[in-house]
Design an enzyme around this catalytic site. Sequence first.
Site, PDB file in Angstrom:
ATOM      1  CG  HIS A   1     -41.066 -18.637 -45.582  1.00 43.45           C
ATOM      2  ND1 HIS A   1     -42.243 -19.352 -45.638  1.00 43.45           N
ATOM      3  CD2 HIS A   1     -41.086 -17.777 -46.633  1.00 43.45           C
ATOM      4  CE1 HIS A   1     -42.948 -18.917 -46.679  1.00 43.45           C
ATOM      5  NE2 HIS A   1     -42.273 -17.967 -47.297  1.00 43.45           N
TER       6      HIS A   1
ATOM      7  CG  ASN B   1     -39.663 -25.237 -40.372  1.00 41.53           C
ATOM      8  OD1 ASN B   1     -39.653 -24.040 -40.126  1.00 41.53           O
ATOM      9  ND2 ASN B   1     -40.582 -25.797 -41.135  1.00 41.53           N
TER      10      ASN B   1
ATOM     11  CE  LYS C   1     -40.244 -20.586 -40.957  1.00 44.17           C
ATOM     12  NZ  LYS C   1     -41.065 -21.815 -40.753  1.00 44.17           N
TER      13      LYS C   1
ATOM     14  CE1 TYR D   1     -45.428 -19.487 -42.852  1.00 44.59           C
ATOM     15  CE2 TYR D   1     -45.059 -18.263 -40.821  1.00 44.59           C
ATOM     16  CZ  TYR D   1     -44.605 -19.120 -41.812  1.00 44.59           C
ATOM     17  OH  TYR D   1     -43.310 -19.606 -41.758  1.00 44.59           O
TER      18      TYR D   1
ATOM     19  CD  GLU E   1     -44.290 -16.146 -49.338  1.00 40.42           C
ATOM     20  OE1 GLU E   1     -45.129 -16.981 -48.928  1.00 40.42           O
ATOM     21  OE2 GLU E   1     -43.127 -16.465 -49.636  1.00 40.42           O
TER      22      GLU E   1
HETATM   23  P1  DAT Z   1     -43.203 -24.674 -45.521  1.00 42.17           P
HETATM   24  O1  DAT Z   1     -42.581 -23.750 -44.512  1.00 42.17           O
HETATM   25  O2  DAT Z   1     -42.314 -25.864 -45.798  1.00 42.17           O
HETATM   26  O3  DAT Z   1     -43.653 -23.965 -46.778  1.00 42.17           O
HETATM   27  P2  DAT Z   1     -46.034 -24.767 -44.786  1.00 42.17           P
HETATM   28  O4  DAT Z   1     -46.214 -23.586 -45.677  1.00 42.17           O
HETATM   29  O5  DAT Z   1     -46.930 -25.932 -44.993  1.00 42.17           O
HETATM   30  O6  DAT Z   1     -44.517 -25.311 -44.850  1.00 42.17           O
HETATM   31  O7  DAT Z   1     -46.187 -24.334 -43.275  1.00 42.17           O
HETATM   32  C1  DAT Z   1     -45.596 -23.127 -42.822  1.00 42.17           C
HETATM   33  C2  DAT Z   1     -44.936 -23.374 -41.497  1.00 42.17           C
HETATM   34  O8  DAT Z   1     -45.912 -23.788 -40.546  1.00 42.17           O
HETATM   35  C3  DAT Z   1     -43.889 -24.483 -41.491  1.00 42.17           C
HETATM   36  O9  DAT Z   1     -42.625 -24.042 -41.963  1.00 42.17           O
HETATM   37  C4  DAT Z   1     -43.865 -24.863 -40.052  1.00 42.17           C
HETATM   38  C5  DAT Z   1     -45.316 -24.689 -39.617  1.00 42.17           C
HETATM   39  N1  DAT Z   1     -46.044 -25.962 -39.689  1.00 42.17           N
HETATM   40  C6  DAT Z   1     -46.429 -26.611 -40.809  1.00 42.17           C
HETATM   41  N2  DAT Z   1     -47.061 -27.750 -40.523  1.00 42.17           N
HETATM   42  C7  DAT Z   1     -47.069 -27.830 -39.161  1.00 42.17           C
HETATM   43  C8  DAT Z   1     -47.569 -28.766 -38.217  1.00 42.17           C
HETATM   44  N3  DAT Z   1     -48.205 -29.875 -38.602  1.00 42.17           N
HETATM   45  N4  DAT Z   1     -47.374 -28.489 -36.917  1.00 42.17           N
HETATM   46  C9  DAT Z   1     -46.741 -27.381 -36.504  1.00 42.17           C
HETATM   47  N5  DAT Z   1     -46.258 -26.452 -37.328  1.00 42.17           N
HETATM   48  C10 DAT Z   1     -46.407 -26.669 -38.636  1.00 42.17           C
HETATM   49 MG    MG Z   2     -45.175 -22.603 -47.102  1.00 43.49          MG
END
Ligand code: DAT
Ligand code: MG
Length: 151
Positions: free
Chosen positions: A117, A114, A11, A51, A128
């Site tokens: 992805h 973080n 990212k 997303y 994707e």
């Molecule tokens: P991942 O990236 O581990 O697959 P995800 O698909 O649940 O996680 O969410 C996508 C992204 O959204 C994640 O990398 C960071 C953001 N995100 C997830 N939960 C969040 C939260 N509670 N607050 C802010 N950003 C969040």
């Molecule tokens: Mg995810």
Amino acid sequence: AEMERTFIAIKPDGVQRGLIAEIVSRFERKGFKLVAIKIVVPSKGFAEKHYHDLKERPFFNGLCDFLSSGPVIAMVWEGEGVIKYGRKLIGATDPQKSEPGTIRGDLAVVVGRNIIHGSDGPETAKDEINLWFKPDELVTYTSNAEKWVYG
Ligand code: DAT
Ligand code: MG
């Protein structure tokens, strides 16, 4: 070997922090094979497509603004078990909960930044990869390491 492919993206925060080589290196040293890579600034609309599963979440808009805020390194990695193990290399979504030794555990602090992805399963991996890459951007080749990685 039962080869799979997964979509991995560094990212904008990972790119700006100079972590491209560090992150690529972790997948490369593990023994996975890089079959596609490019640098791209996704539009907001493209980020929303990527997303789409999260569109009801309160952080969706900020997340899509963030993903489209700068260059992203989009990659496809191939290998046995790469979808699931790639997620293991990455660590938990919230870096506060990621184990040390994982990418997010070692290199990130908060969930909104973080740095990486990774596809969460075979269906999302396929979707994707198709969203981010044209078929002819995926390179098929034999890695000389393969016979040493897989025996
Ligand atoms: P991942 O990236 O581990 O697959 P995800 O698909 O649940 O996680 O969410 C996508 C992204 O959204 C994640 O990398 C960071 C953001 N995100 C997830 N939960 C969040 C939260 N509670 N607050 C802010 N950003 C969040
Ligand atoms: Mg995810």
